[in-house]
Design a protein around this motif. Structure first.
Motif, PDB file in Angstrom:
ATOM      1  N   GLU A  81       6.869   8.801   2.800  1.00 25.79           N
ATOM      2  CA  GLU A  81       5.601   8.107   3.054  1.00 25.79           C
ATOM      3  C   GLU A  81       5.944   6.654   3.340  1.00 25.79           C
ATOM      4  O   GLU A  81       6.583   5.994   2.521  1.00 25.79           O
ATOM      5  CB  GLU A  81       4.693   8.202   1.834  1.00 25.79           C
ATOM      6  N   VAL A  82       5.561   6.153   4.489  1.00 25.85           N
ATOM      7  CA  VAL A  82       5.870   4.788   4.889  1.00 25.85           C
ATOM      8  C   VAL A  82       4.713   3.871   4.495  1.00 25.85           C
ATOM      9  O   VAL A  82       3.561   4.119   4.855  1.00 25.85           O
ATOM     10  CB  VAL A  82       6.123   4.695   6.405  1.00 25.85           C
ATOM     11  N   LYS A  83       5.041   2.819   3.752  1.00 28.04           N
ATOM     12  CA  LYS A  83       4.055   1.810   3.350  1.00 28.04           C
ATOM     13  C   LYS A  83       4.667   0.438   3.575  1.00 28.04           C
ATOM     14  O   LYS A  83       5.887   0.268   3.472  1.00 28.04           O
ATOM     15  CB  LYS A  83       3.684   1.951   1.862  1.00 28.04           C
ATOM     16  N   ASN A  84       3.814  -0.546   3.836  1.00 32.05           N
ATOM     17  CA  ASN A  84       4.327  -1.910   3.889  1.00 32.05           C
ATOM     18  C   ASN A  84       4.424  -2.441   2.460  1.00 32.05           C
ATOM     19  O   ASN A  84       4.153  -1.716   1.501  1.00 32.05           O
ATOM     20  CB  ASN A  84       3.483  -2.808   4.809  1.00 32.05           C
ATOM     21  N   GLU A  85       4.803  -3.686   2.306  1.00 31.14           N
ATOM     22  CA  GLU A  85       5.066  -4.207   0.957  1.00 31.14           C
ATOM     23  C   GLU A  85       3.841  -4.183   0.053  1.00 31.14           C
ATOM     24  O   GLU A  85       3.974  -4.093  -1.163  1.00 31.14           O
ATOM     25  CB  GLU A  85       5.661  -5.608   1.024  1.00 31.14           C
ATOM     26  N   ASP A  86       2.648  -4.245   0.629  1.00 31.22           N
ATOM     27  CA  ASP A  86       1.417  -4.207  -0.174  1.00 31.22           C
ATOM     28  C   ASP A  86       0.748  -2.839  -0.189  1.00 31.22           C
ATOM     29  O   ASP A  86      -0.246  -2.647  -0.891  1.00 31.22           O
ATOM     30  CB  ASP A  86       0.398  -5.227   0.353  1.00 31.22           C
ATOM     31  N   GLY A  87       1.255  -1.897   0.602  1.00 25.51           N
ATOM     32  CA  GLY A  87       0.599  -0.600   0.769  1.00 25.51           C
ATOM     33  C   GLY A  87       0.634   0.251  -0.491  1.00 25.51           C
ATOM     34  O   GLY A  87       1.603   0.247  -1.243  1.00 25.51           O
ATOM     35  N   ARG A  88      -0.435   0.972  -0.698  1.00 23.23           N
ATOM     36  CA  ARG A  88      -0.575   1.890  -1.849  1.00 23.23           C
ATOM     37  C   ARG A  88      -1.008   3.258  -1.350  1.00 23.23           C
ATOM     38  O   ARG A  88      -1.652   3.371  -0.307  1.00 23.23           O
ATOM     39  CB  ARG A  88      -1.628   1.362  -2.830  1.00 23.23           C
ATOM     40  N   LEU A  89      -0.698   4.286  -2.119  1.00 16.41           N
ATOM     41  CA  LEU A  89      -1.199   5.612  -1.787  1.00 16.41           C
ATOM     42  C   LEU A  89      -2.713   5.602  -1.917  1.00 16.41           C
ATOM     43  O   LEU A  89      -3.258   5.051  -2.866  1.00 16.41           O
ATOM     44  CB  LEU A  89      -0.602   6.664  -2.717  1.00 16.41           C
ATOM     45  N   THR A  90      -3.377   6.194  -0.946  1.00 19.42           N
ATOM     46  CA  THR A  90      -4.836   6.204  -0.948  1.00 19.42           C
ATOM     47  C   THR A  90      -5.355   7.607  -0.663  1.00 19.42           C
ATOM     48  O   THR A  90      -4.615   8.482  -0.211  1.00 19.42           O
ATOM     49  CB  THR A  90      -5.398   5.248   0.125  1.00 19.42           C
ATOM     50  N   GLY A  91      -6.645   7.782  -0.891  1.00 16.80           N
ATOM     51  CA  GLY A  91      -7.307   9.033  -0.553  1.00 16.80           C
ATOM     52  C   GLY A  91      -6.610  10.242  -1.147  1.00 16.80           C
ATOM     53  O   GLY A  91      -6.322  10.293  -2.344  1.00 16.80           O
ATOM     54  N   SER A  92      -6.298  11.196  -0.292  1.00 15.45           N
ATOM     55  CA  SER A  92      -5.687  12.446  -0.744  1.00 15.45           C
ATOM     56  C   SER A  92      -4.168  12.371  -0.848  1.00 15.45           C
ATOM     57  O   SER A  92      -3.532  13.354  -1.249  1.00 15.45           O
ATOM     58  CB  SER A  92      -6.098  13.580   0.198  1.00 15.45           C
ATOM     59  N   PRO A  94      -1.951  10.945  -3.023  1.00 17.44           N
ATOM     60  CA  PRO A  94      -1.324  11.313  -4.300  1.00 17.44           C
ATOM     61  C   PRO A  94      -1.414  12.811  -4.604  1.00 17.44           C
ATOM     62  O   PRO A  94      -0.452  13.397  -5.105  1.00 17.44           O
ATOM     63  CB  PRO A  94      -2.112  10.500  -5.336  1.00 17.44           C
ATOM     64  N   VAL A  95      -2.522  13.420  -4.270  1.00 15.83           N
ATOM     65  CA  VAL A  95      -2.716  14.850  -4.536  1.00 15.83           C
ATOM     66  C   VAL A  95      -1.770  15.685  -3.673  1.00 15.83           C
ATOM     67  O   VAL A  95      -1.117  16.613  -4.161  1.00 15.83           O
ATOM     68  CB  VAL A  95      -4.187  15.250  -4.290  1.00 15.83           C
ATOM     69  N   VAL A  96      -1.687  15.346  -2.391  1.00 18.30           N
ATOM     70  CA  VAL A  96      -0.813  16.092  -1.482  1.00 18.30           C
ATOM     71  C   VAL A  96       0.650  15.895  -1.866  1.00 18.30           C
ATOM     72  O   VAL A  96       1.435  16.850  -1.878  1.00 18.30           O
ATOM     73  CB  VAL A  96      -1.068  15.685  -0.016  1.00 18.30           C
ATOM     74  N   HIS A  97       1.023  14.683  -2.221  1.00 15.87           N
ATOM     75  CA  HIS A  97       2.413  14.435  -2.618  1.00 15.87           C
ATOM     76  C   HIS A  97       2.768  15.243  -3.860  1.00 15.87           C
ATOM     77  O   HIS A  97       3.855  15.828  -3.944  1.00 15.87           O
ATOM     78  CB  HIS A  97       2.634  12.943  -2.869  1.00 15.87           C
ATOM     79  N   GLU A  98       1.863  15.296  -4.814  1.00 18.64           N
ATOM     80  CA  GLU A  98       2.107  16.082  -6.027  1.00 18.64           C
ATOM     81  C   GLU A  98       2.218  17.568  -5.692  1.00 18.64           C
ATOM     82  O   GLU A  98       3.069  18.265  -6.234  1.00 18.64           O
ATOM     83  CB  GLU A  98       1.009  15.837  -7.058  1.00 18.64           C
ATOM     84  N   ARG A  99       1.380  18.045  -4.796  1.00 19.11           N
ATOM     85  CA  ARG A  99       1.434  19.460  -4.400  1.00 19.11           C
ATOM     86  C   ARG A  99       2.764  19.772  -3.721  1.00 19.11           C
ATOM     87  O   ARG A  99       3.359  20.828  -3.976  1.00 19.11           O
ATOM     88  CB  ARG A  99       0.258  19.788  -3.478  1.00 19.11           C
ATOM     89  N   LEU A 100       3.247  18.875  -2.876  1.00 23.94           N
ATOM     90  CA  LEU A 100       4.558  19.072  -2.250  1.00 23.94           C
ATOM     91  C   LEU A 100       5.656  19.153  -3.313  1.00 23.94           C
ATOM     92  O   LEU A 100       6.546  20.007  -3.237  1.00 23.94           O
ATOM     93  CB  LEU A 100       4.858  17.945  -1.260  1.00 23.94           C
ATOM     94  N   ARG A 101       5.579  18.273  -4.300  1.00 19.02           N
ATOM     95  CA  ARG A 101       6.573  18.309  -5.385  1.00 19.02           C
ATOM     96  C   ARG A 101       6.487  19.621  -6.166  1.00 19.02           C
ATOM     97  O   ARG A 101       7.510  20.177  -6.564  1.00 19.02           O
ATOM     98  CB  ARG A 101       6.394  17.116  -6.310  1.00 19.02           C
TER      99      ARG A 101
END
Length: 127
Positions: A81-92, A94-101
């Motif tokens: 997941e590409v984020k800039n220095e201030d970027g945070r996970l948003t919307g879905s 975190p849920v999708v990342h957890e499901r992938l894990r």
């Protein structure tokens, strides 16, 4: 501050230059957020078109929250997941990342080329 798009271009350039050397395959996953952030906002015609296209793409399997890049190495999929220095996970995301894990796919947020190279070393993809 670099935008996420510029960071991703830098990462893709490095991945393209090194994929054969290290024996991996990669691809980007242009997803809903990319389409909205780049296209919607200036003209109602574009907005209507984008939302209609998104509806069709969702029916075809587009999944909001899927990471930006996938690397396939020795039959395994790894996600960045590409984020800039201030970027945070948003919307879905975190849920999708957890499901992938949960199904055994490593997922990592990267903010710089150095972050990505370090993560690829940790995963054993590059030496």
């Amino acid at each position: 501050m670099k935008t996420e798009a510029l960071i991703q271009i830098e990462l893709v350039n490095w991945l393209s230059a090194n994929a054969r050397r290290y024996g991996f395959f990669f691809f980007s996953i242009p997803n809903e957020g990319f389409m909205k952030s780049r296209t919607v906002g200036r003209f109602d015609v574009h907005r209507k078109f984008v939302y209609a296209l998104l509806a069709v793409l969702k029916k075809m399997g587009l999944t909001p929250g899927v990471p930006d890049l996938c690397i396939v190495y020795q039959g395994e999929a790894y996600f960045l997941e590409v984020k800039n220095e201030d970027g945070r996970l948003t919307g879905s995301q975190p849920v999708v990342h957890e499901r992938l894990r949960e199904v055994g796919c490593p997922v990592c947020v990267v903010r710089t080329l150095d972050d990505m190279e370090m993560q690829l070393r940790e995963w054993g993809i590059v030496g």
